[in-house]
Design a protein around this motif. Structure first.
Motif, PDB file in Angstrom:
ATOM      1  N   ALA A   1       0.866  -1.198  -0.164  1.00  0.00           N
ATOM      2  CA  ALA A   1      -0.229  -0.151  -0.057  1.00  0.00           C
ATOM      3  C   ALA A   1       0.726   1.216  -0.060  1.00  0.00           C
ATOM      4  O   ALA A   1       0.525   2.378  -0.689  1.00  0.00           O
ATOM      5  CB  ALA A   1      -1.007  -0.212   1.260  1.00  0.00           C
ATOM      6  N   THR A   2       2.114   1.332   0.529  1.00  0.00           N
ATOM      7  CA  THR A   2       3.071   2.330   0.736  1.00  0.00           C
ATOM      8  C   THR A   2       3.896   2.366  -0.410  1.00  0.00           C
ATOM      9  O   THR A   2       4.960   3.159  -0.447  1.00  0.00           O
ATOM     10  CB  THR A   2       3.638   2.302   1.931  1.00  0.00           C
ATOM     11  OG1 THR A   2       4.222   1.277   2.226  1.00  0.00           O
ATOM     12  CG2 THR A   2       2.808   2.419   3.234  1.00  0.00           C
ATOM     13  N   GLY A   3       3.778   1.508  -1.440  1.00  0.00           N
ATOM     14  CA  GLY A   3       4.741   1.358  -2.347  1.00  0.00           C
ATOM     15  C   GLY A   3       6.231   1.087  -2.135  1.00  0.00           C
ATOM     16  O   GLY A   3       6.979   1.286  -2.898  1.00  0.00           O
ATOM     17  N   HIS A   4       6.350   0.068  -1.199  1.00  0.00           N
ATOM     18  CA  HIS A   4       7.657  -0.251  -0.585  1.00  0.00           C
ATOM     19  C   HIS A   4       8.603   0.770  -0.437  1.00  0.00           C
ATOM     20  O   HIS A   4       9.772   0.650  -0.582  1.00  0.00           O
ATOM     21  CB  HIS A   4       8.298  -1.286  -1.372  1.00  0.00           C
ATOM     22  CG  HIS A   4       7.586  -2.704  -1.401  1.00  0.00           C
ATOM     23  ND1 HIS A   4       7.721  -3.493  -0.537  1.00  0.00           N
ATOM     24  CD2 HIS A   4       6.378  -2.938  -2.521  1.00  0.00           C
ATOM     25  CE1 HIS A   4       6.752  -4.423  -0.939  1.00  0.00           C
ATOM     26  NE2 HIS A   4       6.210  -4.025  -1.993  1.00  0.00           N
ATOM     27  N   SER A   5       7.959   2.092   0.052  1.00  0.00           N
ATOM     28  CA  SER A   5       8.845   3.369   0.152  1.00  0.00           C
ATOM     29  C   SER A   5       9.953   2.940   1.548  1.00  0.00           C
ATOM     30  O   SER A   5       9.411   2.446   2.319  1.00  0.00           O
ATOM     31  CB  SER A   5       7.770   4.385   0.755  1.00  0.00           C
ATOM     32  OG  SER A   5       7.034   4.660  -0.368  1.00  0.00           O
ATOM     33  N   PRO A   6      10.962   3.347   1.204  1.00  0.00           N
ATOM     34  CA  PRO A   6      12.191   3.219   2.232  1.00  0.00           C
ATOM     35  C   PRO A   6      12.018   3.775   3.770  1.00  0.00           C
ATOM     36  O   PRO A   6      12.669   3.315   4.375  1.00  0.00           O
ATOM     37  CB  PRO A   6      13.464   3.494   1.447  1.00  0.00           C
ATOM     38  CG  PRO A   6      13.111   4.558   0.686  1.00  0.00           C
ATOM     39  CD  PRO A   6      11.608   4.031   0.143  1.00  0.00           C
ATOM     40  N   ASP A   7      11.144   4.737   3.806  1.00  0.00           N
ATOM     41  CA  ASP A   7      10.943   5.645   5.087  1.00  0.00           C
ATOM     42  C   ASP A   7       9.941   4.633   5.827  1.00  0.00           C
ATOM     43  O   ASP A   7       9.733   5.207   7.002  1.00  0.00           O
ATOM     44  CB  ASP A   7      10.579   6.984   4.731  1.00  0.00           C
ATOM     45  CG  ASP A   7       9.588   7.279   4.012  1.00  0.00           C
ATOM     46  OD1 ASP A   7       9.219   6.259   3.063  1.00  0.00           O
ATOM     47  OD2 ASP A   7       8.896   8.287   4.088  1.00  0.00           O
ATOM     48  N   TYR A   8       8.959   3.719   5.258  1.00  0.00           N
ATOM     49  CA  TYR A   8       8.738   3.120   6.117  1.00  0.00           C
ATOM     50  C   TYR A   8       8.946   1.817   6.568  1.00  0.00           C
ATOM     51  O   TYR A   8       9.942   0.947   5.955  1.00  0.00           O
ATOM     52  CB  TYR A   8       7.394   2.368   5.354  1.00  0.00           C
ATOM     53  CG  TYR A   8       6.317   3.492   4.963  1.00  0.00           C
ATOM     54  CD1 TYR A   8       5.221   3.799   5.935  1.00  0.00           C
ATOM     55  CD2 TYR A   8       6.301   4.150   3.942  1.00  0.00           C
ATOM     56  CE1 TYR A   8       4.483   5.032   5.933  1.00  0.00           C
ATOM     57  CE2 TYR A   8       5.297   5.180   3.667  1.00  0.00           C
ATOM     58  CZ  TYR A   8       4.514   5.498   4.542  1.00  0.00           C
ATOM     59  OH  TYR A   8       3.750   6.567   4.395  1.00  0.00           O
TER      60      TYR A   8
ATOM     61  N   ALA B   1       5.402  -7.687  14.968  1.00  0.00           N
ATOM     62  CA  ALA B   1       5.843  -6.712  13.976  1.00  0.00           C
ATOM     63  C   ALA B   1       5.581  -5.149  14.468  1.00  0.00           C
ATOM     64  O   ALA B   1       4.310  -4.914  14.673  1.00  0.00           O
ATOM     65  CB  ALA B   1       5.851  -6.773  12.486  1.00  0.00           C
ATOM     66  N   VAL B   2       6.425  -4.353  14.117  1.00  0.00           N
ATOM     67  CA  VAL B   2       6.175  -2.865  14.488  1.00  0.00           C
ATOM     68  C   VAL B   2       6.624  -2.167  13.215  1.00  0.00           C
ATOM     69  O   VAL B   2       7.383  -2.453  12.699  1.00  0.00           O
ATOM     70  CB  VAL B   2       7.190  -2.249  15.629  1.00  0.00           C
ATOM     71  CG1 VAL B   2       6.806  -0.894  15.705  1.00  0.00           C
ATOM     72  CG2 VAL B   2       6.682  -3.163  16.859  1.00  0.00           C
ATOM     73  N   ALA B   3       5.631  -1.455  12.787  1.00  0.00           N
ATOM     74  CA  ALA B   3       5.571  -0.603  11.410  1.00  0.00           C
ATOM     75  C   ALA B   3       5.525   0.979  11.961  1.00  0.00           C
ATOM     76  O   ALA B   3       4.719   1.354  12.737  1.00  0.00           O
ATOM     77  CB  ALA B   3       4.678  -0.907  10.670  1.00  0.00           C
ATOM     78  N   TYR B   4       6.407   1.689  11.357  1.00  0.00           N
ATOM     79  CA  TYR B   4       6.174   3.199  11.496  1.00  0.00           C
ATOM     80  C   TYR B   4       7.075   4.017  10.417  1.00  0.00           C
ATOM     81  O   TYR B   4       7.616   3.298   9.790  1.00  0.00           O
ATOM     82  CB  TYR B   4       6.899   3.646  12.669  1.00  0.00           C
ATOM     83  CG  TYR B   4       8.363   3.328  12.974  1.00  0.00           C
ATOM     84  CD1 TYR B   4       9.030   4.386  12.767  1.00  0.00           C
ATOM     85  CD2 TYR B   4       8.670   2.029  13.620  1.00  0.00           C
ATOM     86  CE1 TYR B   4      10.559   3.850  12.834  1.00  0.00           C
ATOM     87  CE2 TYR B   4       9.966   1.731  13.900  1.00  0.00           C
ATOM     88  CZ  TYR B   4      10.943   2.451  13.280  1.00  0.00           C
ATOM     89  OH  TYR B   4      12.303   2.194  13.302  1.00  0.00           O
ATOM     90  N   ASN B   5       6.792   5.221  10.236  1.00  0.00           N
ATOM     91  CA  ASN B   5       7.604   5.940   9.316  1.00  0.00           C
ATOM     92  C   ASN B   5       8.609   6.802   9.942  1.00  0.00           C
ATOM     93  O   ASN B   5       8.560   7.501  10.838  1.00  0.00           O
ATOM     94  CB  ASN B   5       6.414   7.146   8.579  1.00  0.00           C
ATOM     95  CG  ASN B   5       7.122   7.696   7.481  1.00  0.00           C
ATOM     96  OD1 ASN B   5       8.086   8.497   7.425  1.00  0.00           O
ATOM     97  ND2 ASN B   5       6.729   7.614   6.282  1.00  0.00           N
TER      98      ASN B   5
END
Length: 475
Positions: free
Chosen positions: A30-37, A53-57
């Motif tokens: 969904a976030t386009g595999h953006s590296p800042d995620y 798992a923990v996910a954040y920007n």
């Protein structure tokens, strides 16, 4: 700003899956595999097993707060205490630990989870659980509170709004320590999903006006909301008008004063300008500094602003009408002086006035858009050198330079910038009417202008209402 996460009715695809890997893959896709995620995994091999798992920007979140929360929540001495051996209690136990660190909420709504992570919050996924934990961890850098730049006053508070919604709300609440100051949150913009806050004093603001504003905010359909001006366009009752029907300010004390009068404030995330509605024509000539002065001084200064507005609107048109059609109204010595100044000027009075007014507007715009260090110099040099050179070259008369200069100075007396823009537009209309019909054309223009102002409304409030009554939003 902390927000309550409320799950809305959702379909199958809007719900979180129990499989951790599927949820993480869906988030990255969904976030386009953006590296800042960033996704950080936690996997305990020995019994009792736990996979999370923990996910954040990384650019929007507070990294220190996230590290502290993770070390606190996934501490084995707490997480695997004897009373927490059952697997279905793990999520509840993590929720308790997260609440000890900061604001947290559980959610199974995929849209709410995506909205949280793109806003800078931290998401905790747990294998086998169809719910995730949203931890408030936003840590973006914002401009500090500074003095107002567009609404400068001699007396009064020196703080102004910033681009942070939470900071702006706190500046208002710091001045109104009462439970009747209510706040409602909206998410506007199909792509940007900008946070918008509506603040009003319950019991003073009219409920029908509050409901009407709430309806208009919910009806906005825009891809992106980048500034409060986009919101303002959708809140206006009438679009085709040069007059503003929504007030904007960067001063918290001004917003509080309007709230006490029964008006409603609209605060948009990402801009230091707060909208206030409903508003009247007379409020645009009232500075917040008027309340800090003695009443007689405040009234006198306000009358001076009205006179300045009329001078800015009518002075060039009256000069054109008098010189073109009504020379008998000018005293003979003054008329002889004016005619002598115009000797050798190749243009009619209307062309002369239009050239000078356009030149002044160009210099004003250039002074605003150029860097601050040279903008003021450009305005001064342009006004002095260009005006003097034009007179010496015989292109314009000295009297016309005086008229245009007096008009420009008078236009700066209005404390609200957007009401000053309206007179800059209408001035050219009256100039053209006076060049064709004389004073009769000016009267026609003023009659149409008065009728137009009388027809305007701001959230249903007549534009010419002198003052909004407390507790009655419709005046």
């Amino acid at each position: 700003m902390e927000k309550n996460i409320v799950d809305r009715p959702a379909g199958e695809t809007d719900l979180l899956d129990k499989r951790l890997k599927l949820n993480i893959d869906r988030l990255l896709q969904a976030t386009g595999h953006s590296p800042d995620y960033v996704v950080r995994h936690y996997d305990r091999d020995k019994e009792p097993r736990l996979t999370a798992a923990v996910a954040y920007n990384a650019n929007l979140s507070n990294r220190q707060a996230i590290d502290d929360a993770i070390s606190h929540m996934f501490d084995e001495n707490r997480l695997f205490a004897p009373e927490q051996t059952e697997h279905h209690n793990r999520l509840h136990w993590l929720m308790i630990q997260a609440s000890l660190v900061g604001s947290a909420a559980k959610s199974s709504n995929w849209k709410a989870i995506i909205r949280a992570v793109v806003s800078g919050d931290m998401i905790i996924f747990l294998e086998g659980s169809s719910e995730a934990i949203i931890v408030f961890a936003q840590g973006m850098e914002w401009r500090t509170i500074t003095e107002p730049t567009t609404q400068v006053t001699i007396r009064g508070p020196k703080d102004s709004f910033t681009e942070s919604l939470s900071t702006n709300v706190s500046l208002v609440r710091r001045r109104v320590k009462n439970e009747s100051l209510w706040l409602e949150m909206f998410s506007i913009g199909q792509i940007t999903e900008t946070d918008v806050a509506m603040m009003y004093v319950h019991g003073i603001a009219d409920e029908s006006t509050v409901e009407e504003l709430r309806r208009r905010l919910n009806a906005i359909r825009e891809d992106g909301i980048l500034e409060s001006g986009t919101i303002e366009k959708h809140l206006q009752d009438q679009k085709l008008t040069p007059f503003p029907t929504i007030f904007n300010t960067e001063r918290p004390d001004s917003v509080v004063g309007h709230l006490m009068d029964g008006r409603i404030a609209i605060i948009v995330d990402g801009t230091p300008f707060v909208l206030v509605a409903p508003i009247t024509f007379f409020q645009f000539f009232q500075s917040v500094e008027d309340f800090y002065q003695l009443s007689d001084i405040g009234v006198l200064i306000r009358l001076l602003r009205y006179v300045g507005y009329l001078i800015s609107l009518l002075l060039p048109a009256l000069y054109i009408a008098a010189m073109t059609f009504h020379q008998e109204m000018i005293p003979t010595p003054l008329l002889i002086s004016l005619v002598a100044q115009r000797e050798g000027v190749p243009f009619p009075v209307i062309i002369e006035a239009l050239l000078m007014e356009l030149s002044f507007e160009l210099m004003r715009e250039a002074g605003v858009r150029m860097p601050r260090a040279v903008g003021q110099a450009v305005s001064i040099v342009g006004a002095l050198i260009l005006g003097q050179a034009a007179v010496q070259a015989g292109i314009v008369s000295a009297a016309m330079v005086i008229i245009v200069a007096a008009t420009g100075i008078a236009s700066f007396t209005a404390p609200a910038f957007n009401i000053a823009i309206s007179v800059r537009i209408l001035r050219f209309v009256l100039m053209i009417l006076s060049s064709v019909f004389g004073l009769f054309g000016i009267l026609i223009g003023l009659f149409i202008l008065t009728a137009h102002l009388s027809s305007l409304k701001s959230l249903g409030l007549p534009y010419f209402t002198f003052q909004l009554k407390r507790g009655q939003g419709k005046g």
